[in-house]
Design a protein around this motif. Structure first.
Motif, mmCIF file in Angstrom:
data_model
loop_
_atom_site.group_PDB
_atom_site.id
_atom_site.type_symbol
_atom_site.label_atom_id
_atom_site.label_comp_id
_atom_site.label_asym_id
_atom_site.label_seq_id
_atom_site.Cartn_x
_atom_site.Cartn_y
_atom_site.Cartn_z
ATOM 1 N N SER A 49 -13.049 -51.814 29.956
ATOM 2 C CA SER A 49 -11.961 -51.376 29.087
ATOM 3 C C SER A 49 -11.246 -50.161 29.670
ATOM 4 O O SER A 49 -10.003 -50.120 29.730
ATOM 5 N N GLU A 50 -12.010 -49.160 30.116
ATOM 6 C CA GLU A 50 -11.410 -47.947 30.657
ATOM 7 C C GLU A 50 -10.658 -48.222 31.951
ATOM 8 O O GLU A 50 -9.519 -47.786 32.129
ATOM 9 N N LEU A 51 -11.292 -48.928 32.868
ATOM 10 C CA LEU A 51 -10.639 -49.209 34.143
ATOM 11 C C LEU A 51 -9.401 -50.092 33.953
ATOM 12 O O LEU A 51 -8.382 -49.889 34.621
ATOM 13 N N SER A 52 -9.482 -51.050 33.039
ATOM 14 C CA SER A 52 -8.329 -51.913 32.774
ATOM 15 C C SER A 52 -7.158 -51.098 32.231
ATOM 16 O O SER A 52 -6.006 -51.265 32.664
ATOM 17 N N LYS A 53 -7.441 -50.219 31.288
ATOM 18 C CA LYS A 53 -6.388 -49.380 30.705
ATOM 19 C C LYS A 53 -5.750 -48.489 31.766
ATOM 20 O O LYS A 53 -4.517 -48.333 31.819
ATOM 21 N N ILE A 54 -6.581 -47.919 32.632
ATOM 22 C CA ILE A 54 -6.093 -46.992 33.652
ATOM 23 C C ILE A 54 -5.266 -47.725 34.702
ATOM 24 O O ILE A 54 -4.175 -47.284 35.074
ATOM 25 N N ILE A 55 -5.778 -48.865 35.192
ATOM 26 C CA ILE A 55 -5.053 -49.631 36.205
ATOM 27 C C ILE A 55 -3.741 -50.163 35.631
ATOM 28 O O ILE A 55 -2.695 -50.131 36.286
ATOM 29 N N ARG A 56 -3.792 -50.645 34.400
ATOM 30 C CA ARG A 56 -2.603 -51.221 33.762
ATOM 31 C C ARG A 56 -1.478 -50.192 33.658
ATOM 32 O O ARG A 56 -0.293 -50.530 33.765
ATOM 33 N N SER A 57 -1.826 -48.918 33.447
ATOM 34 C CA SER A 57 -0.807 -47.877 33.242
ATOM 35 C C SER A 57 -0.470 -47.115 34.518
ATOM 36 O O SER A 57 0.270 -46.129 34.457
ATOM 37 N N SER A 58 -0.983 -47.537 35.661
ATOM 38 C CA SER A 58 -0.683 -46.824 36.911
ATOM 39 C C SER A 58 0.816 -46.817 37.166
ATOM 40 O O SER A 58 1.514 -47.804 36.926
ATOM 41 N N GLY A 59 1.304 -45.684 37.623
ATOM 42 C CA GLY A 59 2.732 -45.547 37.916
ATOM 43 C C GLY A 59 3.607 -45.242 36.724
ATOM 44 O O GLY A 59 4.830 -45.142 36.870
ATOM 45 N N PHE A 60 3.019 -45.051 35.537
ATOM 46 C CA PHE A 60 3.811 -44.769 34.340
ATOM 47 C C PHE A 60 4.482 -43.395 34.475
ATOM 48 O O PHE A 60 3.841 -42.410 34.816
ATOM 49 N N THR A 61 5.782 -43.330 34.220
ATOM 50 C CA THR A 61 6.528 -42.071 34.311
ATOM 51 C C THR A 61 7.270 -41.729 33.025
ATOM 52 O O THR A 61 8.072 -40.810 33.000
ATOM 53 N N GLY A 62 7.026 -42.491 31.991
ATOM 54 C CA GLY A 62 7.683 -42.212 30.725
ATOM 55 C C GLY A 62 8.465 -43.395 30.205
ATOM 56 O O GLY A 62 8.317 -43.786 29.052
ATOM 57 N N CYS A 63 9.323 -43.986 31.061
ATOM 58 C CA CYS A 63 10.094 -45.142 30.585
ATOM 59 C C CYS A 63 10.573 -46.045 31.715
ATOM 60 O O CYS A 63 10.870 -47.207 31.474
ATOM 61 N N ARG A 64 10.656 -45.547 32.931
ATOM 62 C CA ARG A 64 11.141 -46.369 34.039
ATOM 63 C C ARG A 64 10.073 -46.446 35.119
ATOM 64 O O ARG A 64 9.179 -45.619 35.193
ATOM 65 N N THR A 65 10.208 -47.466 35.972
ATOM 66 C CA THR A 65 9.276 -47.575 37.080
ATOM 67 C C THR A 65 9.498 -46.425 38.052
ATOM 68 O O THR A 65 10.601 -45.871 38.152
ATOM 69 N N VAL A 66 8.443 -46.073 38.785
ATOM 70 C CA VAL A 66 8.528 -44.929 39.690
ATOM 71 C C VAL A 66 9.560 -45.168 40.787
ATOM 72 O O VAL A 66 10.126 -44.210 41.338
ATOM 73 N N GLU A 67 9.852 -46.445 41.099
ATOM 74 C CA GLU A 67 10.855 -46.743 42.110
ATOM 75 C C GLU A 67 12.265 -46.380 41.646
ATOM 76 O O GLU A 67 13.170 -46.210 42.477
ATOM 77 N N ARG A 68 12.472 -46.260 40.331
ATOM 78 C CA ARG A 68 13.814 -46.038 39.789
ATOM 79 C C ARG A 68 13.984 -44.636 39.217
ATOM 80 O O ARG A 68 14.906 -44.377 38.435
ATOM 81 N N ILE A 69 13.119 -43.731 39.617
ATOM 82 C CA ILE A 69 13.195 -42.361 39.140
ATOM 83 C C ILE A 69 12.828 -41.430 40.293
ATOM 84 O O ILE A 69 12.003 -41.770 41.128
ATOM 85 N N ASP A 70 13.490 -40.291 40.367
ATOM 86 C CA ASP A 70 13.203 -39.311 41.422
ATOM 87 C C ASP A 70 12.108 -38.363 40.935
ATOM 88 O O ASP A 70 12.336 -37.552 40.026
ATOM 89 N N VAL A 71 10.916 -38.498 41.527
ATOM 90 C CA VAL A 71 9.776 -37.679 41.138
ATOM 91 C C VAL A 71 9.547 -36.614 42.209
ATOM 92 O O VAL A 71 9.362 -36.936 43.390
ATOM 93 N N HIS A 72 9.562 -35.350 41.792
ATOM 94 C CA HIS A 72 9.351 -34.237 42.707
ATOM 95 C C HIS A 72 8.059 -33.511 42.314
ATOM 96 O O HIS A 72 7.882 -33.137 41.151
ATOM 97 N N VAL A 73 7.171 -33.320 43.262
ATOM 98 C CA VAL A 73 5.925 -32.590 43.022
ATOM 99 C C VAL A 73 6.093 -31.175 43.547
ATOM 100 O O VAL A 73 6.256 -30.965 44.756
ATOM 101 N N ILE A 74 6.083 -30.194 42.636
ATOM 102 C CA ILE A 74 6.175 -28.796 43.058
ATOM 103 C C ILE A 74 4.857 -28.053 42.847
ATOM 104 O O ILE A 74 4.715 -26.917 43.290
ATOM 105 N N ALA A 75 3.894 -28.695 42.174
ATOM 106 C CA ALA A 75 2.579 -28.079 41.987
ATOM 107 C C ALA A 75 1.872 -27.953 43.335
ATOM 108 O O ALA A 75 1.948 -28.843 44.178
#
Length: 359
Positions: A49-75
């Motif tokens: 259950s845990e692994l399925s939930k985690i894998i299923r939600s990989s790449g979630f950025t809020g509403c769009r796929t990661v390919e269609r949003i500019d993600v910047h890591v400043i941390a």
């Protein structure tokens, strides 16, 4: 009572006592087996259950796929260096023998490792638009983000996203709002490589205004939301008692093996003896799996951005030994072994689609 009668009574008493003892032993063994099987099933169910939930939600950025949003890591490190299509789900295939990872420890030989990045919604919407690209962020409270200092967060409005580390969180306005501060690195104190939300950065990232880099400011508004940013790796390793377990490592935090409250890595589920994962690759972007490949094959072919599903297999075993009368012949991952410790073992499988890759 004659001596013969006494001897007969004693023999009968011994027979009855032996029968009662045998009944007790049998009942105890039946209880051990039943309890162990129940625990095995619960462990398997929770792990899947845990692994399925985690894998299923990989790449979630809020509403769009990661390919269609500019993600910047400043941390700053140890936070993930990037979040992009080729990093949101990755893995290692067939861990080599006697190989200790600085982060994971001694991973079980031959087992697989999976790493997943995702945002996790927690209901922290912005109170108003940012006055500047370096302004403190005010969000509505209550929320379920558990906001605190040194937390890795993502701010996203479905067009752009920034992953940053908090340096201070203050509850204001009678508890109805929270103020999030995100300052830049200060000497040996690592927080963020940049202190402005910009629509682009030089590499390596440094402090300074967006205009100094020739980039536009990113002024997030009320349509933006704060998310917990999760980057975790899952793997098989023995616990302190020598029993196999499924462990999780937080890639956004430093390794900690002493303090019980902040252990990293830590055990997620006991009794998971092995994990094997094949990845469904979509070669022509039609949302249909063209082939299932091992992590090594996906890495070699440079196709992590094409992965749209994962075929998960777990080998689960009881914690207790001596539950079986006979040795168990088991075939897992193409290898047949004879198990002699009396543990009960079962194989569980599941195929998980990645929601943010399948249209």
């Amino acid at each position: 009572m004659t001596l013969i009668e006494l001897m007969i009574a004693m023999v009968l008493g011994l027979l009855i006592s032996a029968a009662v003892i045998q009944l007790f032993v049998n009942n105890k063994q039946t209880y051990r087996i039943t309890q162990s099987q129940t625990q095995l099933q619960n462990n398997a169910r929770f792990a899947l259950s845990e692994l399925s939930k985690i894998i299923r939600s990989s790449g979630f950025t809020g509403c769009r796929t990661v390919e269609r949003i500019d993600v910047h890591v400043i941390a700053s490190a140890p936070a993930s260096a990037a979040m992009e299509a080729s990093t949101t789900i990755t893995g290692n295939d067939s861990w080599p023998a006697n190989t200790t990872s600085n982060n994971f420890g001694l991973v079980k030989e031959g087992s697989d490792v999976i790493t997943v990045q995702r945002a996790e919604s927690c209901g922290a919407t912005l109170v108003g638009s940012l006055a500047s690209a370096s302004a403190e962020i005010k969000v509505h409270n209550p929320n379920s983000c558990n906001l605190q200092e040194n937390q890795i967060l993502m701010i996203s409005d479905c067009k752009d996203a920034h992953i940053f580390k908090t340096t201070q969180v203050v509850t204001i306005a009678g508890g109805t709002k929270q103020n999030i501060v995100h300052t830049v690195n200060n000497g040996s104190t690592k927080a963020n490589d940049a202190n402005f939300f910009c629509k682009g950065y030089p590499e390596p990232k440094t402090a300074g205004s967006c205009t100094a880099f020739g980039k536009d400011d990113k002024l997030y508004g009320t349509d933006a939301e704060i998310y917990n940013f999760i980057s975790e790796s899952y793997f098989i390793r023995e616990d302190s008692n020598g029993n196999a377990a499924l462990w999780v490592y937080d890639n956004n935090s430093a390794t900690e093996t002493v303090n019980p409250g902040t252990l990293n890595p830590k055990i997620l589920v006991e009794g998971i003896s092995d994990m094997q994962i094949d990845y469904g690759v979509d070669d022509n972007n039609d949302d249909v799996i063209d082939d299932y490949k091992t992590a090594q094959a996906v890495t070699t072919d440079g196709e992590w951005h094409k992965v749209i599903s994962a075929k998960l297999s777990l080998l689960v075993e009881t914690q207790e030994t001596g539950l079986r009368l006979n040795d168990q012949e088991l075939t897992y991952n193409g290898v047949t072994t004879t198990e002699t410790d009396g543990r009960i073992r079962r194989i569980y499988t599941s195929t998980i689609g990645i929601r943010n890759r399948v249209q």
